[in-house]
Scaffold this motif. Structure first.
Motif, PDB file in Angstrom:
ATOM      1  N   ARG A 335       0.805  -1.224   0.000  1.00 17.45           N
ATOM      2  CA  ARG A 335       0.000   0.000   0.000  1.00 17.45           C
ATOM      3  C   ARG A 335       0.838   1.273   0.000  1.00 17.45           C
ATOM      4  NH1 ARG A 335      -3.869  -0.693   4.946  1.00 17.45           N
ATOM      5  NH2 ARG A 335      -2.091  -1.879   5.755  1.00 17.45           N
ATOM      6  N   GLY A 336       2.042   1.174  -0.536  1.00 11.48           N
ATOM      7  CA  GLY A 336       2.815   2.396  -0.744  1.00 11.48           C
ATOM      8  C   GLY A 336       3.555   2.925   0.460  1.00 11.48           C
ATOM      9  N   TYR A 337       3.801   2.114   1.472  1.00 13.77           N
ATOM     10  CA  TYR A 337       4.619   2.567   2.601  1.00 13.77           C
ATOM     11  C   TYR A 337       6.071   2.686   2.151  1.00 13.77           C
ATOM     12  CZ  TYR A 337       0.836   1.778   5.961  1.00 13.77           C
ATOM     13  OH  TYR A 337      -0.343   1.844   6.656  1.00 13.77           O
ATOM     14  N   ALA A 338       6.801   3.614   2.752  1.00 15.05           N
ATOM     15  CA  ALA A 338       8.205   3.807   2.401  1.00 15.05           C
ATOM     16  C   ALA A 338       9.052   2.727   3.051  1.00 15.05           C
ATOM     17  CB  ALA A 338       8.684   5.183   2.862  1.00 15.05           C
ATOM     18  N   GLY A 339      10.179   2.403   2.420  1.00 18.75           N
ATOM     19  CA  GLY A 339      11.083   1.410   2.984  1.00 18.75           C
ATOM     20  C   GLY A 339      11.921   0.755   1.916  1.00 18.75           C
ATOM     21  N   ALA A 340      12.933  -0.007   2.366  1.00 14.66           N
ATOM     22  CA  ALA A 340      13.783  -0.726   1.433  1.00 14.66           C
ATOM     23  C   ALA A 340      13.022  -1.919   0.868  1.00 14.66           C
ATOM     24  CB  ALA A 340      15.052  -1.205   2.138  1.00 14.66           C
ATOM     25  N   LYS A 341      13.346  -2.257  -0.365  1.00 14.89           N
ATOM     26  CA  LYS A 341      12.654  -3.364  -1.028  1.00 14.89           C
ATOM     27  C   LYS A 341      12.827  -4.666  -0.251  1.00 14.89           C
ATOM     28  CE  LYS A 341      10.901  -1.485  -4.771  1.00 14.89           C
ATOM     29  NZ  LYS A 341       9.472  -1.531  -5.064  1.00 14.89           N
ATOM     30  N   GLU A 342      11.852  -5.508  -0.318  1.00 11.24           N
ATOM     31  CA  GLU A 342      11.787  -6.859   0.246  1.00 11.24           C
ATOM     32  C   GLU A 342      11.866  -6.860   1.762  1.00 11.24           C
ATOM     33  OE1 GLU A 342      13.800 -11.259  -0.223  1.00 11.24           O
ATOM     34  OE2 GLU A 342      14.016  -9.800  -1.829  1.00 11.24           O
ATOM     35  N   ARG A 343      12.943  -6.282   2.335  1.00  6.74           N
ATOM     36  CA  ARG A 343      13.092  -6.352   3.775  1.00  6.74           C
ATOM     37  C   ARG A 343      11.956  -5.634   4.497  1.00  6.74           C
ATOM     38  NH1 ARG A 343      17.418  -3.741   4.191  1.00  6.74           N
ATOM     39  NH2 ARG A 343      16.661  -1.816   5.134  1.00  6.74           N
ATOM     40  N   SER A 344      11.464  -4.533   3.907  1.00  3.20           N
ATOM     41  CA  SER A 344      10.456  -3.715   4.568  1.00  3.20           C
ATOM     42  C   SER A 344       9.038  -4.109   4.214  1.00  3.20           C
ATOM     43  CB  SER A 344      10.666  -2.238   4.209  1.00  3.20           C
ATOM     44  OG  SER A 344      11.930  -1.803   4.616  1.00  3.20           O
ATOM     45  N   PHE A 345       8.848  -4.870   3.164  1.00  4.46           N
ATOM     46  CA  PHE A 345       7.504  -5.077   2.645  1.00  4.46           C
ATOM     47  C   PHE A 345       6.994  -6.501   2.729  1.00  4.46           C
ATOM     48  CE2 PHE A 345       9.210  -1.465   0.074  1.00  4.46           C
ATOM     49  CZ  PHE A 345       8.464  -0.481   0.696  1.00  4.46           C
ATOM     50  N   GLU A 346       7.797  -7.443   3.145  1.00  4.73           N
ATOM     51  CA  GLU A 346       7.308  -8.818   3.209  1.00  4.73           C
ATOM     52  C   GLU A 346       8.006  -9.585   4.319  1.00  4.73           C
ATOM     53  OE1 GLU A 346       8.840 -11.510   0.012  1.00  4.73           O
ATOM     54  OE2 GLU A 346       9.474  -9.623  -0.906  1.00  4.73           O
ATOM     55  N   THR A 347       7.301 -10.564   4.843  1.00  2.00           N
ATOM     56  CA  THR A 347       7.869 -11.429   5.870  1.00  2.00           C
ATOM     57  C   THR A 347       7.130 -12.754   5.834  1.00  2.00           C
ATOM     58  OG1 THR A 347       8.571 -11.504   8.179  1.00  2.00           O
ATOM     59  CG2 THR A 347       6.309 -10.805   7.762  1.00  2.00           C
ATOM     60  N   THR A 348       7.695 -13.743   6.509  1.00  2.00           N
ATOM     61  CA  THR A 348       7.103 -15.079   6.536  1.00  2.00           C
ATOM     62  C   THR A 348       6.297 -15.270   7.813  1.00  2.00           C
ATOM     63  OG1 THR A 348       8.891 -16.019   5.201  1.00  2.00           O
ATOM     64  CG2 THR A 348       7.594 -17.555   6.531  1.00  2.00           C
ATOM     65  N   ILE A 349       5.073 -15.724   7.659  1.00  2.00           N
ATOM     66  CA  ILE A 349       4.261 -16.135   8.807  1.00  2.00           C
ATOM     67  C   ILE A 349       4.563 -17.605   9.077  1.00  2.00           C
ATOM     68  CG2 ILE A 349       1.928 -16.454   9.698  1.00  2.00           C
ATOM     69  CD1 ILE A 349       0.972 -14.262   7.836  1.00  2.00           C
ATOM     70  N   ALA A 350       5.213 -17.863  10.207  1.00  2.00           N
ATOM     71  CA  ALA A 350       5.544 -19.240  10.573  1.00  2.00           C
ATOM     72  C   ALA A 350       4.922 -19.628  11.900  1.00  2.00           C
ATOM     73  CB  ALA A 350       7.061 -19.423  10.622  1.00  2.00           C
ATOM     74  N   GLY A 351       4.089 -18.765  12.468  1.00  2.00           N
ATOM     75  CA  GLY A 351       3.413 -19.075  13.721  1.00  2.00           C
ATOM     76  C   GLY A 351       4.077 -18.433  14.920  1.00  2.00           C
ATOM     77  N   LEU A 352       3.306 -18.248  15.964  1.00  2.00           N
ATOM     78  CA  LEU A 352       3.789 -17.586  17.174  1.00  2.00           C
ATOM     79  C   LEU A 352       4.914 -18.367  17.840  1.00  2.00           C
ATOM     80  CD1 LEU A 352       3.440 -15.282  19.225  1.00  2.00           C
ATOM     81  CD2 LEU A 352       1.677 -16.656  20.349  1.00  2.00           C
ATOM     82  N   VAL A 353       4.833 -19.688  17.832  1.00  2.00           N
ATOM     83  CA  VAL A 353       5.854 -20.496  18.509  1.00  2.00           C
ATOM     84  C   VAL A 353       7.219 -20.291  17.870  1.00  2.00           C
ATOM     85  CG1 VAL A 353       6.628 -22.857  18.956  1.00  2.00           C
ATOM     86  CG2 VAL A 353       4.257 -22.214  19.402  1.00  2.00           C
TER      87      VAL A 353
END
Length: 844
Positions: A335-353
């Motif tokens: 949605r157009g937030y500022a930040g460095a590519k990839e590191r700022s815009f995506e992450t992996t959901i692997a669960g709370l544990v």
């Protein structure tokens, strides 16, 4: 419409980010106002009653979408291998499926099929096959914006146009009912989220069958190698006679609707690939050749609409609801937030544990997570207890205290207020620092159905739920690590402040001595004796000191002994117990604390009745390990009566032990002894806990009172605001049946500051009045709760904390603006003034 036009319509709908845009596109295509082109969801009239009566929160409904994506990937892998999903050759459960299809093994131990044992690189690689992209509106200061849209895409089995009405667009279908390794079985993922999609319930569905599966199914399905799509909407109720009086969900099915109104088929088109998946912060960028995409337009969230990767965003809410997700998912903020590519815009959901395990060095107290085995009514559950360092839990938790999971998905929770129940648990200092995960995956189907609602987001209110809750209370109350941490937090918070408030205590004593009513109401005695052991007591890790001993316990991987220390060689250990009360047995061992809950070669503890005076049911129990001590906390079978004897056998085994450790012990059941309050007169007199010579009367001792100023550690820790007046924490006193209430008074309260600024009285006098009044109000509420038995409020996990401590906070906040004027004005009234007021009342 030709193939190109149908494909263009599909892609325009995919890229639209508001309901208005979607409606305009469908109107221009001639579909929106054509009622015949819309088919009832599930082919059922009145379907809103079912679709709209599922999850209470939008995040829980969206989690069902994620669960269905995981199911789809597992089904795809199963079918591609030629395994009948309903056969005995199919995986036994979700973990077994993950182990079989992604680890090339069976789930024969606790390690297999869990993401916490995957490398970060493996989780990232597999997350590319299930993605979530947030697009559309985002919060903008100064103007109202639409809610964000969420698009979830998986490369699982996919569906054809002919299959969609029987799968994703169905209600009450039994397409997964006999498949053991999938989680979704009640069509929750298909319809539960619809009510949270804007005003019109708009949801786009795009799908294509996996080509490998399509090649096997082409003979019976002409649409199997095509992309199919539809859009779901909520049709408003009508006031016209003969038309529905309630909302109904329908989906676009215009093919053949002229001959079969409201019974047409969905649109399909040919295309090798479609750009459905995101890349960094660009949605619909990566091409896929099969799979399913579902877009939820203007989706509501209870956690707000900010950046989905921030601590207060969607990411952490989803991980709380998926503590141990079956397969990883990639979440993208687009949605157009500022930040460095990839590191700022995506992450992996692997669960709370996974998140907790990877960050526990900085966030979790030493010695945690702790684990326990709970068995009751023949069913077994495993509990994992996380104790966060102060101010660290807020990132991961909101109101959850105990989360119940099945196959890694949260199915309900108890609120964190459970920890501050004074007598049932007694861990108020840890209320905002604890999380308990209870794995219920091994429960039989009927017990799951009795414990959880079918919506999988809350507990039932059957007897079984309250039995489980009591067992968890007992586990928490008797956990030695939690008791030590509670005392340590209390020492750090209270001890250093007690001497500062001595003048306040003396003033309160004078107030009570001057008022017979208050004396009789509270029966005040002296302050409790020093509640803490001196720092450094227990230098070798023993004793009750709040500071750690020098020698740290080093447990073995596997035990070389597991025994009752009091048992004489060759003799059966025997002890007495009381009917209706729990009994505790301690074992000594050299095994590590994680033995019963670790991933590889976990130990198993079993307790069985060998002999008894009468037929009895298996006892409910929990077992924890604490630095060489195993604490067995068990409830006697309800059939046991005074004079009965029970011979029990405790067995410990793991996959590497040649011979199990077996301990046999005997319990002699005696009559239940009723412990009347105040009966231990000497002990109570020693500690100032009330009038020990009057066992039928109870009182409240003078409380420690701590002044709180804006910005200090107490202000931050207890979440004070300028309106807060009084906060109370009720601590059980170790070794007694007493509770000490610590009062935190906001001396920077805005109403108090206002009186100080504009009043004529000495500010010190105003502050003293404010303190005394709040303490008296709080003591009155505590006294009422104590006499009326309301210290342990019932809650279904969704309600606000109804404890007396919370009532004190709310009540004193409400009356803070008037408390000083009332004190001053009423104290100035004389008998003459009252007579004048009465005379004016008569004249009127």
């Amino acid at each position: 419409m030709n193939n190109i036009e149908i494909k263009q319509l599909c892609m325009r709908l995919l890229r639209a980010d508001t309901e208005n845009d979607v409606i305009e596109i469908l109107k221009n295509a001639g579909f929106w106002d054509n009622t015949d082109a819309w088919r009832l969801y599930g082919d059922k009239e009145g379907n809103f009653a079912q679709a709209g009566n599922q999850q209470a929160l939008p995040e829980a409904a969206f989690v069902e979408k994620i669960v269905n994506c995981c199911d789809s990937r597992l089904m795809d892998e199963c079918l591609k291998r030629g395994i009948d999903p309903e056969s005995n050759d199919a995986p036994r459960n979700v973990r077994d499926a993950v182990a079989m299809f992604f680890e090339n093994r069976r789930a024969e131990n606790q390690e297999a099929g869990t993401l916490r044992n995957w490398s970060s690189e493996q989780r990232t690689e597999q997350s590319r096959f299930i993605t979530i992209a947030a697009t559309g509106g985002r919060p903008t200061r100064g103007r109202r914006t639409a809610n964000m849209c969420l698009t979830i895409v998986d490369q699982g089995e996919g569906q054809s146009g002919q299959r969609l009405p029987k799968t994703i667009l169905s209600l009450n279908a039994k397409n997964k009912q006999r498949i053991r390794f999938v989680q979704g079985k009640f069509n929750m993922g298909g319809s539960g989220a619809l009510r949270f999609c804007g005003r019109f319930g708009l949801q786009l569905v795009i799908s294509k069958r996996d080509p490998i599966l399509a090649a096997k199914e082409c003979a019976g399905d002409r649409t199997v190698d095509q992309w199919a799509f539809t859009i779901v909407r909520r049709e408003q109720p009508s006031s016209k006679s003969g038309e529905p009086i309630h909302s109904e969900f329908t989906y676009l099915a215009p093919v053949g609707c002229v001959k079969n109104p409201r019974r047409g088929e969905v649109l399909t088109f040919d295309a090798d690939m479609l750009p459905l998946m995101p890349v960094a912060d660009e949605p619909y960028k990566r091409d896929v050749s099969w799979g399913t995409a579902i877009k939820l337009y203007e989706y509501e969230t209870s956690v707000g609409q900010s950046n989905v990767l921030w601590p207060d965003g969607l990411l952490y809410a989803l991980e709380r609801l998926l503590p141990e997700i079956a397969l990883p998912v990639r979440l993208h903020e687009c949605r157009g937030y500022a930040g460095a590519k990839e590191r700022s815009f995506e992450t992996t959901i692997a669960g709370l544990v996974v998140r907790l395990e990877e960050g526990k060095g900085d966030n979790v107290e030493d010695g945690f997570p702790d684990s326990a085995v709970i068995r009751m009514d023949g069913m077994q559950m495993k509990a994992r207890i996380y104790a966060f360092k102060e101010d660290k839990a807020g990132t991961y938790l909101k109101g959850e205290g105990v989360i119940f999971t099945i196959n890694g998905q949260a199915h309900g929770h108890l609120p964190k207020s459970i920890f501050s129940r004074p007598r049932a648990v007694g861990l108020p200092r840890l209320k905002d620092s604890l999380l308990v995960l209870v794995d219920c995956s091994s429960l039989p189907a009927m017990q799951r159905e009795d414990l959880f609602m079918s919506s999988r987001d809350r507990l039932s209110k059957k007897v079984m739920r309250y039995t489980v809750e009591k067992e968890i209370e007992e586990l928490l109350r008797e956990n030695p690590k939690l008791r030590k941490l509670q005392e340590q937090r209390r020492f750090e918070d209270v001890e250093s402040k007690l001497s500062d408030e001595k003048p306040l205590e003396e003033v309160l004593q004078r107030i009570f001595k001057a008022s017979p009513t208050l004396q009789n109401l509270f029966l005040l005695g002296r302050r409790l004796a020093r509640p803490f052991h001196k720092a450094g007591e227990g230098e070798n890790g023993e004793g009750g000191g709040v500071k750690k001993g020098k020698d740290k316990f080093q447990g073995r991987r596997h035990p070389t002994y597991f025994r009752i220390p009091e048992a004489s060689s060759g003799k059966v250990f025997s002890r007495g117990c009381e009917e209706g009360r729990r009994t505790r047995v301690k074992f000594e061992t050299d095994v590590e604390n994680e033995y019963f809950d670790r991933a590889v070669d976990a130990g198993m503890f079993d307790l069985e009745v060998l002999e008894s005076s009468r037929d009895v049911s298996p006892p409910n129990f929990s077992i924890t390990l604490d630095d060489g001590t195993a604490n067995l906390n068990m409830a006697l079978p309800p059939e046991a009566q005074p004079s009965d004897e029970l011979l029990l056998q405790a067995t410990v085994v793991d996959s590497t032990l040649v011979d199990p450790f077996v301990n046999v012990f005997r319990l002699r059941v005696g009559a239940k002894h009723v412990h009347k309050p105040g009966s231990k007169s000497e002990k109570q007199d020693e500690h100032g806990g009330g009038n020990g010579n009057k066992p039928d009367r109870q009182g409240i001792s003078l409380p420690p009172v701590i002044s709180v100023k804006e910005g200090d550690k107490h202000w931050i820790k207890h979440k004070f605001t300028s309106e807060t007046a009084c906060h109370v924490i009720s601590d059980p006193i170790e070794g007694t049946a007493q509770i000490e209430h610590t009062f935190y008074i906001n001396v920077d309260n805005i109403s108090l500051k206002t009186e100080m600024k504009y009043g004529r009285q000495d500010p010190r006098l105003l502050e003293a009045k404010f303190k005394y009044a709040n303490v008296l109000i709080g003591l009155a509420i505590l006294h009422d709760a104590q006499n009326n038995g309301s210290e342990r409020p019932e809650s279904d996990g969704q309600e606000e904390d109804a404890s007396p401590q919370n009532l004190i906070r709310r009540a004193t906040t409400a009356i803070a603006p008037v408390i000083l004027p009332v004190i001053d004005q009423l104290s100035g009234l004389s008998e003459e003034a009252l007579e004048q007021i009465s005379e004016r009342g008569v004249d009127d």
